[in-house]
Design an enzyme around this catalytic site. Structure first.
Site, short mmCIF file in Angstrom:
data_model
loop_
_atom_site.label_atom_id
_atom_site.label_comp_id
_atom_site.label_asym_id
_atom_site.label_seq_id
_atom_site.Cartn_x
_atom_site.Cartn_y
_atom_site.Cartn_z
CG ASP A 19 -1.97 1.14 1.37
OD1 ASP A 19 -2.65 0.90 -0.16
OD2 ASP A 19 -2.46 1.09 2.25
CG ASN A 21 2.34 1.07 -5.90
OD1 ASN A 21 3.68 1.56 -4.60
ND2 ASN A 21 1.67 0.12 -5.30
CG ASN A 67 -6.85 -2.40 -6.29
OD1 ASN A 67 -6.32 -2.64 -6.05
ND2 ASN A 67 -7.53 -1.87 -5.41
NE ARG A 70 -6.77 2.08 -6.42
CZ ARG A 70 -5.55 1.98 -5.71
NH1 ARG A 70 -4.97 2.04 -6.92
NH2 ARG A 70 -5.47 1.61 -4.33
CD GLU A 206 2.61 -12.65 15.81
OE1 GLU A 206 2.47 -12.03 16.41
OE2 GLU A 206 1.09 -14.23 16.32
#
Length: 251
Positions: A19, A21, A67, A70, A206
């Protein structure tokens, strides 16, 4: 997980939400696609670090099913970049023993891009050093639905009883079903959410969040994420005392 050199615990499977860019490009007064192009260098760096560290699988969230919403010119530029990157990088991947897999619903992509995906996968199919999975037109909800549909067809065909459906069976029908579950999920760009990425698979992963925009997340940043992971104790519902008594790696 497995112990590696100097008893540093390394995740078998790392998943990354790349994430930042567009924000990286905007900060430099550049068009958004410039950030995505710069992000390719970060991909190379992260692959190098993971392969050297002993990570077995790296899954990158390249293009989500959301996406498509967009701006059309941005989506078009991303598709062109994806096509160019596939054709340009496949030889280097093959030379380094890296196998490429594209996961997600390919049906919406242009036939030329679909063909390039198949060709890149075929060219690297025999490699065993490292697996690079690129999630394209992927969504975690879509993945669970398509797995459920596969099981439903088995039941409908009389090959499976509904009562025999288990978490293990459903997990095996996910697009990552033949891979170890992610141990570590990294998100760059300062956001703290998983955005419909590997929803089932990340149940016990994690989570690691970096404020760096993706194009700036390179060798040092990736090593820092792996070092942070190695210090964590993964309990899987047990107490710290139970984990320590079992004398297994603390990650």
């Amino acid at each position: 997980m497995e112990k590696t050199r100097k008893d540093v615990c390394v995740p078998r499977h790392v998943a990354i939400i790349m994430d930042g860019n567009n924000r990286w490009a905007k900060k430099r007064l550049l068009p958004g696609v410039a950030g995505h192009k710069a992000g390719v260098d970060a991909v190379r760096a992260v692959i190098e670090v993971c392969a050297e560290a002993g990570v077995e699988v790296l899954t990158l969230f390249a293009f989500s099913s959301e996406n498509w919403q967009r701006p059309a010119d941005e989506v078009s530029a991303l598709m062109e970049l994806f096509l160019v990157a596939l054709r340009r990088e496949v030889r280097k991947l093959d030379e380094n023993g890296i196998r490429l897999r594209i996961i997600g619903d390919r049906t919406r992509f242009h036939p030329e891009l679909q063909a390039a995906m198949r060709e890149a996968e075929a060219a690297t199919a025999g490699n065993t050093r490292f697996l690079l999975q690129v999630a394209a037109n992927y969504g975690g909800q879509w993945d669970i639905v398509q797995a459920a549909q596969r099981l439903a067809r088995e039941v409908q065909g009389g090959h499976l009883a509904a009562d025999d459906i288990s978490a293990e069976l459903l997990q095996g029908c996910l697009v990552t079903g033949d891979q170890p579950l992610p141990d570590l999920c990294i998100r760059t760009g300062g956001e703290h959410r998983i955005s419909n990425f590997l929803l089932w698979q990340l149940a016990y992963a994690e989570l690691y969040f970096s404020d760096l925009f993706w194009p700036d997340f390179k060798h040092a940043a990736m090593r820092a994420a792996l070092a942070d992971f190695s210090k964590r104790q993964r309990r899987f519902g047990k107490t710290s005392e139970q984990v320590e008594a079992e004398a297994r790696p603390s990650c």
